[in-house]
Design an enzyme around this catalytic site. Sequence first.
Site, PDB file in Angstrom:
ATOM      1  N   TYR A   1       0.840  -1.198   0.000  1.00 46.38           N
ATOM      2  CA  TYR A   1       0.000   0.000   0.000  1.00 46.38           C
ATOM      3  C   TYR A   1       0.879   1.254   0.000  1.00 46.38           C
ATOM      4  O   TYR A   1       1.840   1.327  -0.744  1.00 46.38           O
ATOM      5  CB  TYR A   1      -0.981  -0.021   1.188  1.00 46.38           C
ATOM      6  CG  TYR A   1      -1.709  -1.326   1.331  1.00 46.38           C
ATOM      7  CD1 TYR A   1      -2.516  -1.793   0.297  1.00 46.38           C
ATOM      8  CD2 TYR A   1      -1.586  -2.108   2.473  1.00 46.38           C
ATOM      9  CE1 TYR A   1      -3.192  -2.996   0.410  1.00 46.38           C
ATOM     10  CE2 TYR A   1      -2.264  -3.314   2.603  1.00 46.38           C
ATOM     11  CZ  TYR A   1      -3.062  -3.755   1.565  1.00 46.38           C
ATOM     12  OH  TYR A   1      -3.717  -4.940   1.682  1.00 46.38           O
TER      13      TYR A   1
ATOM     14  N   VAL B   1      -3.660  -7.351   6.459  1.00 48.41           N
ATOM     15  CA  VAL B   1      -3.934  -6.758   7.764  1.00 48.41           C
ATOM     16  C   VAL B   1      -4.117  -7.810   8.857  1.00 48.41           C
ATOM     17  O   VAL B   1      -4.261  -7.463  10.028  1.00 48.41           O
ATOM     18  CB  VAL B   1      -5.154  -5.815   7.723  1.00 48.41           C
ATOM     19  CG1 VAL B   1      -4.881  -4.618   6.823  1.00 48.41           C
ATOM     20  CG2 VAL B   1      -6.411  -6.549   7.308  1.00 48.41           C
TER      21      VAL B   1
END
Length: 315
Positions: free
Chosen positions: A243, A261
């Site tokens: 990201y 995550v």
Amino acid sequence: MPQLETVVAEIAAEMAARPDRGTVATYIPELGRVDPNQFAIAVALEDGSTVCGGDCGTSFSIQSVSKVFTLTLALGLAGDRLWNRVGREPSGSRFNSIVQLEQERGIPRNPFINAGAIAVTDTILSGHQPREALGEILRFLQFLADDDGVHIDRAVAASEERSGFNNRALANFMKGFGVIENTVDYVLGVYFHHCAIAMTARQLAKAGSFLAHQGRNPATGHSVVTAERARRINAIMLTCGHYDGSGEFAYRVGLPGKSGVGGAILAIVPGKASVAVWSPGLDASGNSHLGRIALEKLTARMGWSVFGAPTMADG
């Protein structure tokens, strides 16, 4: 060069002793319940052996690491036509940002941000029922890991479905631009479930081995993808796999990698190994805090960066 077994054991011990563990993801409630005092590292080598340290037998939700494998499947189905719907550039934005999507008329910047992975999932779903598409993804990972124990964590999938409002917004926005072709609820159902696939670090490292060996599964010798496609997937992992923290990861670790995550990171050492690390606590960019540190230590001690071996002057 130090022995890999020694380095892995030392890193596992160092990570177990560190007080700074990051923060677990709480926006998916089921992930917020995971004990942050866990760490695993597994290195899958070309001879089929795996060197492990820490909690290597513990399954965890791989979350966005699944996007590496859905991208591989979608490229097999659509080839380069996939790039008409998804870009290949770093986003520089949060993984669930809708602002960039609006500016670029519904075309996600890359296949690893949430919007891009939803568009990739739509490609896999086309012509299939959701259950069939999800089964294909799961079987692919079981095949690569050579382990039927790879499974979907139904509790995590249900938690994602209950809390996935931002992803619904992204999918509906892309549907409005014609980027999503199938029913949004079907696409999201498959997406939530493949992000909830659970694996151990050992299984994940083995599943990524084909990317370290020019598209070939070293355990069987069979080709999973072409060498060219493996190189291109690795390139996107290097530039987009973390990201808005992708540049920092490339700077510090120097390997193609993809984070999730749930605290997992899959990293590729071309020609040598596939590495999986897991620690649930995340940094500000949503990447495993200890996972990144562990990989930085591993590449420095083994000289494994794609940019060349470190020197004494490197900091």
